[in-house]
Design a protein around this motif. Structure first.
Motif, PDB file in Angstrom:
ATOM      1  N   ILE A   1       0.848  -1.148   0.239  1.00  0.00           N
ATOM      2  CA  ILE A   1      -0.141  -0.121   0.000  1.00  0.00           C
ATOM      3  C   ILE A   1       0.753   1.212  -0.132  1.00  0.00           C
ATOM      4  CG2 ILE A   1      -1.820   1.050   1.280  1.00  0.00           C
ATOM      5  CD1 ILE A   1      -2.584  -1.445   2.323  1.00  0.00           C
ATOM      6  N   PHE A   2       1.888   1.276   0.645  1.00  0.00           N
ATOM      7  CA  PHE A   2       2.749   2.207   0.919  1.00  0.00           C
ATOM      8  C   PHE A   2       3.354   2.496  -0.444  1.00  0.00           C
ATOM      9  CE2 PHE A   2       6.899   4.399   1.855  1.00  0.00           C
ATOM     10  CZ  PHE A   2       6.245   5.747   2.939  1.00  0.00           C
ATOM     11  N   LYS A   3       3.741   1.832  -1.019  1.00  0.00           N
ATOM     12  CA  LYS A   3       4.736   1.824  -2.325  1.00  0.00           C
ATOM     13  C   LYS A   3       3.613   2.481  -3.408  1.00  0.00           C
ATOM     14  CE  LYS A   3       8.018  -1.781  -1.734  1.00  0.00           C
ATOM     15  NZ  LYS A   3       8.559  -2.936  -2.011  1.00  0.00           N
ATOM     16  N   SER A   4       2.101   2.195  -3.451  1.00  0.00           N
ATOM     17  CA  SER A   4       1.387   2.590  -4.211  1.00  0.00           C
ATOM     18  C   SER A   4       1.140   4.102  -4.090  1.00  0.00           C
ATOM     19  CB  SER A   4      -0.128   1.911  -4.153  1.00  0.00           C
ATOM     20  OG  SER A   4      -0.533   2.295  -2.877  1.00  0.00           O
ATOM     21  N   PHE A   5       1.550   4.837  -3.078  1.00  0.00           N
ATOM     22  CA  PHE A   5       1.376   6.205  -2.959  1.00  0.00           C
ATOM     23  C   PHE A   5       2.402   7.116  -3.925  1.00  0.00           C
ATOM     24  CE2 PHE A   5      -0.074   5.440   1.364  1.00  0.00           C
ATOM     25  CZ  PHE A   5      -1.575   5.360   1.078  1.00  0.00           C
ATOM     26  N   TRP A   6       3.686   6.420  -4.079  1.00  0.00           N
ATOM     27  CA  TRP A   6       4.602   7.160  -4.725  1.00  0.00           C
ATOM     28  C   TRP A   6       4.192   7.693  -6.090  1.00  0.00           C
ATOM     29  CZ3 TRP A   6       8.143   9.409  -2.049  1.00  0.00           C
ATOM     30  CH2 TRP A   6       8.456   8.536  -0.690  1.00  0.00           C
ATOM     31  N   TRP A   7       4.484   9.120  -6.334  1.00  0.00           N
ATOM     32  CA  TRP A   7       4.290   9.593  -7.558  1.00  0.00           C
ATOM     33  C   TRP A   7       2.872   9.806  -8.136  1.00  0.00           C
ATOM     34  CZ3 TRP A   7       7.997  12.821  -8.461  1.00  0.00           C
ATOM     35  CH2 TRP A   7       9.270  12.443  -7.833  1.00  0.00           C
ATOM     36  N   THR A   8       2.349   8.526  -8.489  1.00  0.00           N
ATOM     37  CA  THR A   8       0.860   8.356  -8.772  1.00  0.00           C
ATOM     38  C   THR A   8       0.203   7.453  -7.942  1.00  0.00           C
ATOM     39  OG1 THR A   8       1.263   6.651 -10.332  1.00  0.00           O
ATOM     40  CG2 THR A   8       1.081   9.043 -11.059  1.00  0.00           C
ATOM     41  N   TYR A   9      -1.219   7.431  -7.811  1.00  0.00           N
ATOM     42  CA  TYR A   9      -1.733   6.401  -6.864  1.00  0.00           C
ATOM     43  C   TYR A   9      -1.951   5.231  -7.716  1.00  0.00           C
ATOM     44  CZ  TYR A   9      -2.956  10.294  -3.779  1.00  0.00           C
ATOM     45  OH  TYR A   9      -2.876  11.122  -2.850  1.00  0.00           O
ATOM     46  N   LYS A  10      -0.734   4.294  -7.866  1.00  0.00           N
ATOM     47  CA  LYS A  10      -0.901   3.164  -8.484  1.00  0.00           C
ATOM     48  C   LYS A  10      -1.736   2.165  -8.178  1.00  0.00           C
ATOM     49  CE  LYS A  10       3.458   2.524  -8.379  1.00  0.00           C
ATOM     50  NZ  LYS A  10       4.987   1.834  -8.386  1.00  0.00           N
ATOM     51  N   PRO A  11      -2.621   1.296  -8.916  1.00  0.00           N
ATOM     52  CA  PRO A  11      -3.444   0.359  -8.439  1.00  0.00           C
ATOM     53  C   PRO A  11      -2.505  -0.808  -7.759  1.00  0.00           C
ATOM     54  CG  PRO A  11      -3.779   0.719 -10.527  1.00  0.00           C
ATOM     55  CD  PRO A  11      -2.592   1.323 -10.385  1.00  0.00           C
ATOM     56  N   ILE A  12      -3.346  -1.600  -6.895  1.00  0.00           N
ATOM     57  CA  ILE A  12      -2.566  -2.577  -6.002  1.00  0.00           C
ATOM     58  C   ILE A  12      -3.331  -3.757  -6.609  1.00  0.00           C
ATOM     59  CG2 ILE A  12      -2.445  -3.754  -3.765  1.00  0.00           C
ATOM     60  CD1 ILE A  12      -2.605  -1.095  -2.626  1.00  0.00           C
ATOM     61  N   LYS A  13      -2.399  -4.845  -7.017  1.00  0.00           N
ATOM     62  CA  LYS A  13      -2.597  -6.204  -7.455  1.00  0.00           C
ATOM     63  C   LYS A  13      -2.527  -7.206  -6.074  1.00  0.00           C
ATOM     64  CE  LYS A  13      -1.630  -9.374 -11.247  1.00  0.00           C
ATOM     65  NZ  LYS A  13      -0.898  -9.793 -12.414  1.00  0.00           N
ATOM     66  N   CYS A  14      -3.765  -7.989  -6.133  1.00  0.00           N
ATOM     67  CA  CYS A  14      -3.744  -8.770  -4.899  1.00  0.00           C
ATOM     68  C   CYS A  14      -2.598 -10.105  -5.190  1.00  0.00           C
ATOM     69  CB  CYS A  14      -5.155  -9.502  -4.804  1.00  0.00           C
ATOM     70  SG  CYS A  14      -5.149 -10.699  -3.580  1.00  0.00           S
ATOM     71  N   ASP A  15      -2.017 -10.347  -4.298  1.00  0.00           N
ATOM     72  CA  ASP A  15      -1.139 -11.404  -4.567  1.00  0.00           C
ATOM     73  C   ASP A  15      -1.775 -12.954  -4.637  1.00  0.00           C
ATOM     74  OD1 ASP A  15       1.121  -9.902  -4.231  1.00  0.00           O
ATOM     75  OD2 ASP A  15       1.593 -10.037  -2.302  1.00  0.00           O
ATOM     76  N   ASN A  16      -2.845 -12.957  -4.010  1.00  0.00           N
ATOM     77  CA  ASN A  16      -3.350 -14.429  -3.866  1.00  0.00           C
ATOM     78  C   ASN A  16      -4.165 -14.457  -5.296  1.00  0.00           C
ATOM     79  OD1 ASN A  16      -4.248 -16.704  -2.682  1.00  0.00           O
ATOM     80  ND2 ASN A  16      -5.864 -15.572  -1.299  1.00  0.00           N
ATOM     81  N   CYS A  17      -5.098 -13.462  -5.713  1.00  0.00           N
ATOM     82  CA  CYS A  17      -6.146 -13.985  -6.776  1.00  0.00           C
ATOM     83  C   CYS A  17      -5.833 -13.089  -7.961  1.00  0.00           C
ATOM     84  CB  CYS A  17      -7.633 -13.631  -6.113  1.00  0.00           C
ATOM     85  SG  CYS A  17      -8.157 -12.047  -5.800  1.00  0.00           S
ATOM     86  N   GLY A  18      -5.195 -11.818  -7.634  1.00  0.00           N
ATOM     87  CA  GLY A  18      -4.649 -11.198  -9.127  1.00  0.00           C
ATOM     88  C   GLY A  18      -5.661 -10.044  -9.233  1.00  0.00           C
ATOM     89  N   THR A  19      -6.569  -9.838  -8.391  1.00  0.00           N
ATOM     90  CA  THR A  19      -7.621  -8.426  -8.664  1.00  0.00           C
ATOM     91  C   THR A  19      -6.890  -7.384  -8.364  1.00  0.00           C
ATOM     92  OG1 THR A  19      -9.410  -9.972  -7.729  1.00  0.00           O
ATOM     93  CG2 THR A  19      -9.882  -7.681  -7.922  1.00  0.00           C
TER      94      THR A  19
END
Length: 95
Positions: A16-34
């Motif tokens: 979640i913290f890495k998704s804040f840098w520069w733009t709000y990048k989407p997060i991909k679930c490690d378990n199901c890929g959503t």
């Protein structure tokens, strides 16, 4: 901490913290890929927990007469708010 809407697995703080840098990048679930993107309310929460407390302290609540001390404490407040945001920011599933 935010969980995946599809499989209910919890996202890591660092993801979640890495998704804040520069733009709000989407997060991909490690378990199901959503993919999940940050909500508008989550963006306002991020701003309210980072810049708003720092600005309030430096402009209105600072007990110091030293500008460098005021800016230093303001930056410390900014960093603490920035590190706390992954616990409260909300994401939603990308359709």
């Amino acid at each position: 901490m935010q969980k995946c809407d599809n499989c209910n697995s919890q996202f890591s703080w660092s993801k979640i913290f890495k998704s804040f840098w520069w733009t709000y990048k989407p997060i991909k679930c490690d378990n199901c890929g959503t993919k999940h993107k940050i909500t508008i309310f989550g963006r306002f929460t991020f701003g309210a927990l980072t810049t708003l407390p720092m600005l309030i302290f430096t402009n209105f609540l600072s007990p110091f007469n030293n500008v460098f001390m005021t800016i230093g404490i303001g930056v410390l407040i900014l960093i603490v708010g920035f590190l706390f945001t992954p616990y409260v920011v909300q994401y939603e599933e990308v359709l």
